[in-house]
Write a protein that holds these residues in place. Structure first.
Motif, PDB file in Angstrom:
ATOM      1  N   GLN B  54       0.829  -1.195   0.000  1.00 54.84           N
ATOM      2  CA  GLN B  54       0.000   0.000   0.000  1.00 54.84           C
ATOM      3  C   GLN B  54       0.876   1.264   0.000  1.00 54.84           C
ATOM      4  OE1 GLN B  54      -4.341   0.294   1.554  1.00 54.84           O
ATOM      5  NE2 GLN B  54      -3.042   0.589   3.314  1.00 54.84           N
ATOM      6  N   HIS B  59      -2.877   1.953  -2.582  1.00 52.50           N
ATOM      7  CA  HIS B  59      -3.933   1.013  -2.221  1.00 52.50           C
ATOM      8  C   HIS B  59      -3.432  -0.393  -2.530  1.00 52.50           C
ATOM      9  CE1 HIS B  59      -4.767   1.402  -6.532  1.00 52.50           C
ATOM     10  NE2 HIS B  59      -5.598   0.382  -6.459  1.00 52.50           N
ATOM     11  N   TYR B  89      -6.905  -1.392   4.666  1.00 55.82           N
ATOM     12  CA  TYR B  89      -6.400  -1.628   3.308  1.00 55.82           C
ATOM     13  C   TYR B  89      -7.395  -1.055   2.309  1.00 55.82           C
ATOM     14  CZ  TYR B  89      -3.344  -4.840   5.788  1.00 55.82           C
ATOM     15  OH  TYR B  89      -2.447  -5.390   6.661  1.00 55.82           O
ATOM     16  N   ARG B  90      -6.910  -0.118   1.492  1.00 60.01           N
ATOM     17  CA  ARG B  90      -7.788   0.526   0.523  1.00 60.01           C
ATOM     18  C   ARG B  90      -7.807  -0.323  -0.747  1.00 60.01           C
ATOM     19  NH1 ARG B  90      -6.295   6.904   1.290  1.00 60.01           N
ATOM     20  NH2 ARG B  90      -4.627   6.462  -0.209  1.00 60.01           N
ATOM     21  N   ARG B  91      -8.964  -0.408  -1.340  1.00 58.84           N
ATOM     22  CA  ARG B  91      -9.111  -1.319  -2.468  1.00 58.84           C
ATOM     23  C   ARG B  91      -9.286  -0.600  -3.790  1.00 58.84           C
ATOM     24  NH1 ARG B  91     -13.526  -4.932   0.329  1.00 58.84           N
ATOM     25  NH2 ARG B  91     -13.640  -6.012  -1.659  1.00 58.84           N
ATOM     26  N   SER B  94      -6.989   6.127  -4.083  1.00 59.27           N
ATOM     27  CA  SER B  94      -7.563   7.060  -3.126  1.00 59.27           C
ATOM     28  C   SER B  94      -6.620   8.229  -2.908  1.00 59.27           C
ATOM     29  CB  SER B  94      -7.855   6.356  -1.795  1.00 59.27           C
ATOM     30  OG  SER B  94      -8.706   5.248  -2.000  1.00 59.27           O
ATOM     31  N   GLN B  98      -6.085  10.520   3.989  1.00 59.45           N
ATOM     32  CA  GLN B  98      -7.269   9.777   4.399  1.00 59.45           C
ATOM     33  C   GLN B  98      -7.852  10.505   5.604  1.00 59.45           C
ATOM     34  OE1 GLN B  98      -8.073   6.788   2.816  1.00 59.45           O
ATOM     35  NE2 GLN B  98      -9.836   6.286   4.109  1.00 59.45           N
TER      36      GLN B  98
END
Lengths: 448, 258
Positions: B54, B59, B89-91, B94, B98
């Protein structure tokens, strides 16, 4: 600063006893230098002079009980580790502080990480472990930085690594950041997570003491429990037992939050009451009164102003129908809608349910549907019994305590505030104005 | 909570994910080996490795998952099962920042709901969405263990305590304008990718990062001050931008301490 000649029962000097928090107001309190200036790592020297079995007995005799919620005696947990079994033993520190309302371990680790590291070395010597882990929730990067630094300092000073202080003890300490999952605060889910899996609870037995991390004997302890050990060793178990009660001895961190005049951390002997804490700290915010509160996070059944004098120790809170939990005293005043509060907590449990056990996975989902309808004025009276019924079908019927925690706010709010639920149904909506509950609701001027 | 699952397709199976370019792979492999060496069992390195990939791409991509699987001798299905379980965990691609507004009960009641609603309106994005400039991803988060500083906003997992609607709006404006933003507790903000690298277990090497934010926040010290006989502080409110040090209750103590 002059002190009043006689200290009455509400005087904070008499009621509070800062131990872990004693020097948080000093510059660089998180460093090894400052920690040593406050007799840091002295407890370790005493521990290493004892045999591991004597050390376990000593901690057991002190009466220290787990500060993560369940209150299990810490020394007994250590004693359960089978010795001479030829397997590696592990200590895993649960720093996954995520229970709604709970905010003690994070400031402790931010301001005084060495108390935890010293406690870890002592515990590992006792249980004969040469590798320990700190499982820190990932969402607290400032704390992770300080832990990285504190561990580096401890290695450099010879408190970690090989032959610690010439004792022959070798210990490796790994700081492990989680990735966002409340369920990982449950000890067996935490172990699965630390093994690189989805955080789902395991069926017990076997307990972690027999088959924990990598199926080896493992002690899982809360941050505050382990961090309390050095002071017990250094100042003595008698000193520790001089605070609190016979069954709940010692000091602990109480976290006051919500509609109170002075939210924050208050370190006191076990058994202090919310009334005493509020009296010394300015009470509820001006012009408001306490409506409901949690003694130990959202998973502990809520209390009302009837319970202000309940001694906040394991027995006292238990006898009053709740649990001491994490001593997260979330206080809400009369502007707060209890249906809104419970709905939000329930949404949390539904979101965080790992999905392994059907009663919890499905039950929390349906609780949310019912509660949202009630809050929006679309509920019917029979929904209230249905809520109780579903909560009853979750409680005690899943692998871990998340389901029990989800049921707690439902049961307790219906017990104390059923009328308020009924008002939402008969009045076709929420009678409260959320703007009045905000931190800035009563502020005449905001100097932002 | 009503979002549709992404990447669900009933058509042709996807081709294997492309590998990282050689130089990237070589660099990440060295990092990965260091992470794996911390654990008695290599699979324990999976969560940190997901933070690591990540930190490379912002991500968790299919390429990142393939990398983790290769390093640990797992299948990509095993890695995906873990990557999709944890909320950090970003999918999808982004923002650099955050921004998480706590809307668990206590923060929500204290103003978190109002802040989250105002930020959605102000930024024109919904939960989990990113501003067009790629700077800010907004989401609501669960309890972040700072209830005595409610309402709390987290940016790249640093604490912004005692927020108001106005302070939160200024915060996201500053982030979008590229101003250096400092949390109330924590180090001057770095990007989401840099933060992910710290989470993978690589200490923050920036000068002053560990010290930043002082020993403890004001609320953490309230009990200690009372125990030391210092006068009870006034209501502690420090909007972002003001130095919390200035708000220590020295004034009231001097007046009433005699």
């Amino acid at each position: 600063m002059t002190l009043a000649p006689e200290l009455n029962e509400t005087s904070p000097e008499k009621l509070l006893v800062p131990v872990l928090s004693a020097f948080w107001d000093e510059d660089e309190s998180w460093t090894l230098d400052v920690y040593r200036r406050h007799e840091g790592y002295e407890g370790l020297r005493k521990a290493l002079a004892m045999s591991p079995d004597d050390l376990i007995a000593y901690v057991k005799d002190s009466g220290l009980r787990g500060r993560g919620g369940a209150g299990f005696p810490t020394g007994m947990k250590w004693q359960f580790i089978p010795q001479g079994d030829g397997k590696p033993h592990y200590l895993v520190v649960n720093a996954d502080e995520s229970e709604p309302g709970t905010c003690k371990d994070i400031p402790l680790l931010f301001a005084n990480p060495h108390s935890l590291i010293e406690g870890i070395v002592i515990a590992c010597y006792a249980i004969r472990s040469s590798h320990a882990f700190i499982y820190l929730r990932g969402e607290v990067v400032p704390v992770l930085r300080r832990l990285h630094e504190a561990v580096r300092e401890a290695y450099a000073a010879g408190y970690l690594g090989e032959n610690i202080l010439g004792s022959g003890l070798d210990l490796q300490l790994t700081v492990h950041a989680g990735a966002g999952a409340y369920i990982c605060g449950e000890e067996t889910a935490l172990l699965d997570s630390l093994e690189g899996r989805r955080g789902q609870p395991r069926l017990r037995p076997p307990f972690p003491a027999v088959a924990g991390l990598y199926a080896c004997p493992t002690v899982v302890n809360n941050v505050e429990s382990i961090a309390s050990v050095p002071a017990i060793l250094h100042k003595g178990k008698e000193w520790f037992r001089s605070m609190g009660s016979e069954k709940s001895p010692g000091f602990t961190l109480y976290s006051l939050s919500g509609h109170v005049a002075s939210p924050g951390q208050y370190e006191a002997p076990l058994g202090i009451t919310l009334r005493q804490l509020l009296d010394m700290s300015g009470g509820m915010r001006p012009g408001h009164r306490l409506k409901f509160w949690t003694p130990g996070g959202s998973s502990t059944p809520m209390f009302t102003d009837e319970h202000l004098d309940v001694p906040l120790d394991y027995e006292g809170v238990g006898a009053a129908g709740s649990m001491l939990g994490t001593k997260a005293l979330q206080c809400f005043d009369e502007t707060t809608c209890v249906v809104r509060a419970v709905t939000r907590w329930t949404e949390f449990y539904a979101h965080e349910s790992c999905g392994k056990c059907t009663p919890c996975r499905e039950g929390t989902y349906w609780l949310v549907q019912l509660l949202r309808d009630i809050e929006a004025g679309k509920g019917v009276m029979s929904d209230l019994d249905k809520l109780n019924d579903i909560a009853d079908n979750i409680n005690g019927k899943s692998f871990c305590a998340l389901g029990d925690g989800a049921a707690s706010p439902i049961f307790s709010s219906l017990k104390y505030f059923r009328e308020e639920y009924e008002q939402h149904i008969t009045g076709r909506g929420c009678p409260f104005d959320p703007a009045k509950s905000t931190a800035w609701a009563d502020r005449t001027e905001v100097n932002a | 909570m009503t979002t549709t699952p992404e990447g669900v397709s009933l058509g042709m199976p996807q081709l294997p994910a492309p590998a990282y370019p050689d130089d990237v792979r070589a660099r990440l492999e060295a990092d990965a080996r260091e992470i794996i060496a911390r654990y008695p069992d290599s699979r324990s390195a999976l969560l940190p490795l997901l933070h690591l990939v990540q930190s490379e791409e912002g991500h968790v991509t299919r390429t990142g998952q393939q990398f983790c699987a290769n390093m640990l001798g797992l299948t990509t299905a095993e890695v995906a099962a873990v990557a999709t379980f944890y909320s950090m965990y970003r999918r999808k691609p982004s923002g650099d920042y955050q921004v998480g507004v706590c809307t668990n009960t206590l923060c929500a009641v204290m103003g978190g709901d109002a802040i989250f609603a105002a930020l959605q309106d102000h930024l024109g994005v919904g939960n989990g969405e990113t501003t067009d400039d790629g700077k800010v991803t907004l989401e609501h988060i669960e309890c972040n263990a700072a209830c005595d500083f409610a309402p709390v906003v987290m940016v790249n997992w640093e604490f912004f305590d005692n927020q108001t609607v106005d302070s939160a709006k200024r915060l996201v404006d500053d982030l979008r304008e590229g101003a250096q933003v400092e949390p109330t507790r924590g180090a001057p903000l770095c990007t989401f990718k840099d933060t992910a690298r710290i989470l993978a277990g690589f200490p923050d090497e920036r000068e002053g990062a560990v010290e930043a934010g002082g020993s403890a926040g004001p609320a953490s010290l309230i009990g200690l001050r009372l125990a030391k006989g210092e006068t009870q502080p006034a209501r502690v409110v420090h909007p972002r931008g003001e130095d919390p040090q200035n708000e220590r209750p020295s004034g009231p103590a001097a007046e009433e301490g005699e």
